[in-house]
Scaffold this active site. Structure first.
Site, PDB file in Angstrom:
ATOM      1  N   GLU A   1       0.821  -1.266   0.019  1.00 54.41           N
ATOM      2  CA  GLU A   1      -0.022   0.053   0.165  1.00 54.41           C
ATOM      3  C   GLU A   1       0.785   1.271  -0.109  1.00 54.41           C
ATOM      4  O   GLU A   1       1.510   1.819   1.141  1.00 54.41           O
ATOM      5  CB  GLU A   1      -0.786   0.119   1.366  1.00 54.41           C
ATOM      6  CG  GLU A   1      -1.695   1.266   1.454  1.00 54.41           C
ATOM      7  CD  GLU A   1      -2.594   1.408   2.731  1.00 54.41           C
ATOM      8  OE1 GLU A   1      -2.836   2.724   2.906  1.00 54.41           O
ATOM      9  OE2 GLU A   1      -2.712   0.545   3.276  1.00 54.41           O
TER      10      GLU A   1
ATOM     11  N   LYS B   1     -10.958  -1.034   6.293  1.00 58.50           N
ATOM     12  CA  LYS B   1      -9.699  -0.548   7.147  1.00 58.50           C
ATOM     13  C   LYS B   1     -10.174  -0.116   8.562  1.00 58.50           C
ATOM     14  O   LYS B   1     -10.964   0.903   8.212  1.00 58.50           O
ATOM     15  CB  LYS B   1      -8.862   0.356   6.318  1.00 58.50           C
ATOM     16  CG  LYS B   1      -7.678   0.749   7.173  1.00 58.50           C
ATOM     17  CD  LYS B   1      -6.874   1.905   6.661  1.00 58.50           C
ATOM     18  CE  LYS B   1      -5.863   1.318   5.666  1.00 58.50           C
ATOM     19  NZ  LYS B   1      -4.766   2.442   5.411  1.00 58.50           N
TER      20      LYS B   1
ATOM     21  N   ARG C   1       1.175  10.382  -0.086  1.00 55.95           N
ATOM     22  CA  ARG C   1       1.395  11.389   0.801  1.00 55.95           C
ATOM     23  C   ARG C   1       2.461  12.052   0.386  1.00 55.95           C
ATOM     24  O   ARG C   1       3.058  13.017   0.952  1.00 55.95           O
ATOM     25  CB  ARG C   1       1.724  10.915   2.209  1.00 55.95           C
ATOM     26  CG  ARG C   1       0.516  10.139   2.882  1.00 55.95           C
ATOM     27  CD  ARG C   1       0.683   9.535   4.248  1.00 55.95           C
ATOM     28  NE  ARG C   1      -0.203   8.804   4.907  1.00 55.95           N
ATOM     29  CZ  ARG C   1      -0.146   7.990   6.161  1.00 55.95           C
ATOM     30  NH1 ARG C   1       1.273   8.183   6.554  1.00 55.95           N
ATOM     31  NH2 ARG C   1      -0.998   7.128   6.319  1.00 55.95           N
TER      32      ARG C   1
END
Length: 207
Positions: A40, A128, A44
């Site tokens: 993943e 999640k 960012r």
């Protein structure tokens, strides 16, 4: 791939912030050597999308997805880069609606019973739990199992080598996300052998 398939690829999903494109392929190689075939890559950093693109092209055996997908725009960016799935830290109508028109799977983030119910009522049965330990950790997941028996989770946020087994023992947890697998210092020093070692440690702990 469906959410259930994605969350069963590996018991640990490395959550990665990549600053340099040059690190993408060696990192993917190091994770595969440690038995982890999923990444993943969080959106960012400015390098994230290019890293997803190069891994998707050069390592077809690696399942690479985008993390920190928070709106339709960066969801589309992730798709354009070749991401095979998207993890979001939260859940919104916008991102669910966009997901229904896309060809990759969204795994939204939830934190409260209301958000789990919102996800379930929109047919998102794989989520999640974020931030996992702040949201109540294993006790919260045990509590969710009653009213939300269909739901399956990937706890992320505060998961570590010390507590991952306690999460994975729960029947409603399919995998757990963790950033400790790819330490920032290891990336700075290009110590990919350490990353492979950390992956192998997870399998030793949970076996």
């Amino acid at each position: 791939m469906k959410a259930n398939e994605i969350m069963k690829i590996s018991p640990i999903v490395p959550v990665i912030a990549l600053d340099k494109v040059e690190d993408a392929l060696p990192l993917a190689d190091a994770l595969l050597a440690g038995g982890v075939a999923i990444m993943e890559i969080t959106l960012r950093t400015s390098a994230a999308l290019e890293c997803i693109e190069i891994i998707a092209k050069e390592f077809p055996q690696m399942n690479v997805g985008a993390g920190t997908v928070t709106n339709a725009s960066n969801f589309q960016d992730a798709i354009n880069a070749g991401a095979q799935f998207a993890f979001s830290p939260g859940i919104s109508q916008e991102i669910m609606d966009f997901s229904s028109t896309s060809n990759i799977t969204l795994i939204p983030g939830v934190c409260t019973a209301s958000e789990v119910m919102f996800a379930q009522n929109n047919d998102f049965l794989h989520c999640k739990l974020f931030p996992a330990t702040v949201a109540g950790g294993t006790e919260a997941l045990k509590a969710f199992a009653g009213p939300f028996a269909q739901m399956r989770f990937c706890p992320t946020g505060g998961v570590s080598l010390e507590n991952i087994k306690s999460f994975l023992l729960l029947p409603n947890v399919l995998c757990a996300g963790g950033s400790w697998i790819v330490p920032k210092r290891a990336m700075e020093e290009k110590n990919y052998q350490l990353i492979t070692k950390l992956c192998k440690e997870v399998f030793e702990v949970i076996s």
